[in-house]
Design an enzyme around this catalytic site. Structure first.
Site, PDB file in Angstrom:
ATOM      1  N   HIS A 272      30.950  44.369  43.419  1.00 17.58           N
ATOM      2  CA  HIS A 272      29.709  44.010  44.130  1.00 17.58           C
ATOM      3  C   HIS A 272      28.462  44.513  43.400  1.00 17.58           C
ATOM      4  O   HIS A 272      27.494  44.945  44.035  1.00 17.58           O
ATOM      5  CB  HIS A 272      29.734  44.579  45.558  1.00 17.58           C
ATOM      6  CG  HIS A 272      30.716  43.901  46.454  1.00 17.58           C
ATOM      7  ND1 HIS A 272      30.450  42.720  47.094  1.00 17.58           N
ATOM      8  CD2 HIS A 272      31.993  44.221  46.790  1.00 17.58           C
ATOM      9  CE1 HIS A 272      31.507  42.342  47.811  1.00 17.58           C
ATOM     10  NE2 HIS A 272      32.465  43.228  47.632  1.00 17.58           N
TER      11      HIS A 272
ATOM     12  N   ASP B  57      34.991  48.547  47.884  1.00 22.66           N
ATOM     13  CA  ASP B  57      35.820  47.434  48.374  1.00 22.66           C
ATOM     14  C   ASP B  57      35.891  46.299  47.359  1.00 22.66           C
ATOM     15  O   ASP B  57      35.047  46.178  46.474  1.00 22.66           O
ATOM     16  CB  ASP B  57      35.242  46.896  49.690  1.00 22.66           C
ATOM     17  CG  ASP B  57      33.808  46.423  49.511  1.00 22.66           C
ATOM     18  OD1 ASP B  57      33.030  47.116  48.813  1.00 22.66           O
ATOM     19  OD2 ASP B  57      33.464  45.361  50.053  1.00 22.66           O
ATOM     20  N   GLU B  58      36.902  45.488  47.531  1.00 24.85           N
ATOM     21  CA  GLU B  58      37.021  44.199  46.847  1.00 24.85           C
ATOM     22  C   GLU B  58      36.742  44.252  45.348  1.00 24.85           C
ATOM     23  O   GLU B  58      35.894  43.519  44.842  1.00 24.85           O
ATOM     24  CB  GLU B  58      36.064  43.187  47.490  1.00 24.85           C
ATOM     25  CG  GLU B  58      36.380  42.908  48.943  1.00 24.85           C
ATOM     26  CD  GLU B  58      35.500  41.806  49.513  1.00 24.85           C
ATOM     27  OE1 GLU B  58      36.060  40.893  50.152  1.00 24.85           O
ATOM     28  OE2 GLU B  58      34.266  41.856  49.334  1.00 24.85           O
ATOM     29  N   VAL B  59      37.463  45.107  44.628  1.00 25.27           N
ATOM     30  CA  VAL B  59      37.296  45.151  43.182  1.00 25.27           C
ATOM     31  C   VAL B  59      38.197  44.090  42.551  1.00 25.27           C
ATOM     32  O   VAL B  59      39.404  44.099  42.756  1.00 25.27           O
ATOM     33  CB  VAL B  59      37.636  46.549  42.628  1.00 25.27           C
ATOM     34  CG1 VAL B  59      37.415  46.589  41.121  1.00 25.27           C
ATOM     35  CG2 VAL B  59      36.793  47.601  43.332  1.00 25.27           C
TER      36      VAL B  59
END
Lengths: 542, 542
Positions: B277, B337-339
């Site tokens: 992100h 989060d969400e790598v």
């Protein structure tokens, strides 16, 4: 020099991903497809040659040959409105008027070609909204048969103007010839489930004009409340509105809505839906609604309008006589949808009437009996009528010019559109455009893809499709959230109903619509975002 | 005379159907459950005895015994704010102060009992927000250990006041003893997908205070834009914001948000999410992001923060040193989060590093390697940290006071809450409260039913649940639609996190929440309707 606009085959994903990387400090004049016209004109040629517009010298004027002049207050109002849209607050520019420079666009001449410009008239289903717009130095010329086409052209002109890197107003050399694909392009707002303050209605009429909508379908009363203040039956709102003073539309409120709409080329079609959806009517009019029975005694609750009493028809006669004078449009929407038979079935007087009439147990025959008499009553006021599709589905005998409003999912709407037009009636589509229904993500694209003429039928049938309406039913919306929920999702309907059938590229539409929504925001309409990104001028309200 | 509040067992359908029939001209003093406290206090007794409040005589004052006085500007501000909520515009009442009549409630005395009222402090996770409120003649007394409890009690007091038929302000004799069920009650707003003008953030802090929320989780930057103006690295916003001047938060903007929140007992926890992100970070900081490869050459696009370069950690050290001084709260949210591993996998330098470190092909080990170093960097600033659940799921070694923020649907969130607390970490719930996800109809009821402690676990585990957050991710919201989309849906979360676990009656909640949303509307917050109906004072904005 000129080149025909080609819809760039951009895919949505590309548009989305590059959004935040987009450099809005870029140099040269805008390419035509960056100018974000919405809805897209029918014929459009533009060049890279740019002219500047100066607030101190530019003017919108009546062309010398025009049949309209300074006494045409509709146009004078529109000139001022669009000048403000282009240049911002008028007051800043009042004092120091200057002569235009050679490279400037000096003026927009508005040329009304018909002998009667219709300055004081009302738009109608047959109104010619076409216009031709030529932008070239030293003047741009907007040519239209009457004021209604001129209004559409003024909106397009204002959309052609863009800011360059220095914040200066520019417009490219352009030729446009434009007209709507469909004659009826409407928005339904519901002021019964929630009362909508006048300010909200007027703001949405503004937004409608920005999207070339031309019908405000005012679903003004329903079960939940009766905000329409009737001169003939004041008890209707006195006892049926949420509040008799703060939550009503007075006669002057209604007049103001109609005039505000007229000035923007928008018809106001009121809907007074009967015999169902009438709970709030019953508060003010004794014996209008059917008493429901629980066993052999009245339960205390009420059903649809009582179709077996003469008094019901006497009331409707007087009521619609008033409505026909208050609302100038040639059409009234009479509803006729979702009639619940359970109350009628419970009532012994109704049961007896059914036997007398030979209706057996088919209550749709009773519904048709009521509707038939109502249609005769309204026809006597010289108004045409629109009805929801059930009236057609139930086989009620209808005048040839009746407009059938298709809204149900079952049967599938293309089948219903085919059936209605095969029977020779005009059809209006709303099924795919119930914008009160929301879901997570970009639902505008599905709204955009629906087409009212996508059904199996002859050319003659297709011609009977007069357009459609985006409906925003009021269960979950009021002044707090109505406007961003409607816009720019309704804009997708606007382009479908105005632009050529071939304009279907969702990627191209995304780019133009994202900019169009920023334009609405800049003009004070809180239109919500399509997806991530930003507007140069963000919304400054709350 | 007193009687305990009993939640009337109303069903939703009843509440809904009778909504439009409800007569708001009714006579006698309000019954306690008509007063629509939101969130419902822990202990609440009220009687039918009503006192009047006159704007000309009523005052909110420091109790004689209070440790706080006129120099406590936080309370002075709050007194003024709640006086205005109760009586409307202050200016009308400035001049002609009068003596209270015998039957009036003359004043509200605010009594801070601790030696240190914390007037100039900041709320924290351990803040005591409890208060006791007694309304009786001639004075009401609000007792709290410090200003934070007093703020919560002032809100409750203002909610007790209602208008009678004559528009006069009334309050019933009442005793309340109240405290929050959970210490962390947050709202996440995302100012990266869309820039949120300061006005919008401040309005939502106002609404949060009306609902007793106490944490503003500011998801300030993300892939799409970097509006935070860093003193140390000005290029981050200069090159990473949507616009370097109009779409940024200056240091004084950030200060204003923090102070505005502090005055309402709200903590501001910023989130700077890494290593994923972070696309917008890469614009301003050379070599911060991993270059992705297409075959054997760089593709020109970039992935997560480059975890193999020392320069990345040097940057983070300096950056979080700044952040730790700008934001006074003891916690920072570090994301995690969400790598997406695909870019790391494509990069030959990363591949080499993986081999050297013995990570094999397990890129979550590389992620943990990065996070571990980041946590050490942040720990050195003496801040605690919150992280999204992946950081826990991947087995990163965490300080004992780390707060794990649960947001994923898989595994089911009760299982994740159980796992996190079984490992001894504090847990925060957001999974059922992603309010950006919308659907048609009354989704507030499902939001309301979710409970952070509904999982299989010991009492000790349950105690590790410190609360939750309603999250409004920014893909589809900006200034035009954020506020009505958040409120009153977030109010459902507010009651779940404040009130007793047993407060679960949806019918009773509907009635109170419908009135609470009208109260928010009256106070200028465009909170959307739950269903059909009306507010006495409709929203006057657009």
């Amino acid at each position: 020099m000129y080149r025909l606009l080609k819809c760039a085959p951009l895919f949505l994903a590309v548009a989305v991903c590059s959004g935040w990387l987009f450099d809005d400090f870029g140099g040269k004049p805008k390419e035509p497809d960056e100018i974000s016209l919405w809805p897209l004109p029918q014929k459009y040629q533009s060049s890279g040659v740019a002219f500047k517009l100066s607030a101190a010298s530019f003017q919108i004027v009546h062309a010398a040959q025009s049949s309209a002049g300074p006494s045409c207050s509709l146009l004078e109002n529109a000139f001022r409105r669009y000048f403000e849209y282009v240049f911002g607050d008028l007051k800043k520019h009042e004092k120091s008027r200057k002569k235009a420079r050679d490279s400037d666009l000096a003026e927009l001449q508005v040329w009304i070609t018909s002998a009667d410009p219709e300055c004081d008239g009302y738009p109608s289903l047959n109104t010619d909204e076409s216009y031709e717009l030529s932008v070239d130095e030293p003047s741009a010329v907007l040519k239209a048969a009457n004021v209604w086409g001129a209004l559409r052209g003024l909106e397009t002109f204002s959309q052609l103007v863009y800011e360059d890197d220095y914040g200066a107003n520019n417009i490219n050399k352009t030729d446009i010839s434009d007209f709507p694909r469909f004659a009826h392009r409407g928005i339904l707002l519901d002021s019964s489930r929630h009362f909508l303050p006048l300010k909200v209605i007027l703001a949405n009429l503004e937004a409608m004009a920005m999207n070339k909508f031309n019908v405000f379908h005012w679903h003004i009363v329903d079960d939940q409340s009766f905000p329409y203040m009737s001169r003939t039956f004041p008890d209707l709102s006195q006892k049926g509105a949420y509040h008799p003073f703060t939550h009503v539309y007075t006669p002057s409120d209604v007049k103001m809505v109609i005039e505000f709409a007229r000035l923007r080329g928008i018809r106001v079609i009121p809907e007074f839906d009967t015999p169902g959806h009438t709970q709030s009517w019953g508060n003010g009019i004794k014996d209008l609604l059917t008493p429901c029975y629980s066993g052999s005694s009245p339960s205390g609750s009420f059903g649809p309008v009582n179709p077996i009493l003469n008094s019901s028809y006497e009331f409707m006669t007087q009521f619609f006589k008033e409505i026909s004078t208050v609302f100038p449009d040639a059409y009234i929407h009479l509803g006729g949808d979702e009639v619940d038979f359970s109350c009628w079935k419970s009532n012994p007087d109704i049961q007896k009437f059914m036997i007398e009439q030979g209706f057996g147990t088919d209550y749709s025959k009773l519904e048709s009996f009521y509707i038939q008499r109502l249609l005769d009553i309204v026809a006597a006021t010289k108004k045409g009528y629109m009805v929801w599709q059930e009236v057609f589905d139930n086989g009620v005998k209808l005048k040839a010019d009746t407009q059938i409003h298709v809204w149900k999912e079952k049967p599938q709407y293309p089948d219903e559109m085919a059936a209605v037009t095969a029977a020779g009636f005009s059809a209006l589509l709303s099924t795919p455009w119930y914008l009160n229904r929301i879901s997570y993500g970009q639902d505008w694209a599905n709204i955009y893809k629906a087409d009212p003429q996508n059904f199996n039928g002859t050319d003659a049938q297709k011609k009977l499709v007069i357009g459609g309406e985006a409906c925003l039913w009021g269960e979950y919306v009021d002044a707090t959230n109505l406007t961003p929920r409607l816009w720019p999702r309704a804009s997708a309907v606007a382009e479908r109903l105005w632009s050529d059938k071939s304009v279907t590229d969702v990627g191209n539409a995304y780019n133009r619509l994202a900019q169009h929504r920023c334009r609405m925001v800049k003009r004070g309409i809180p239109a919500e975002p399509l997806f991530v990104g930003h507007c140069r001028h963000e919304y400054i309200g709350l």
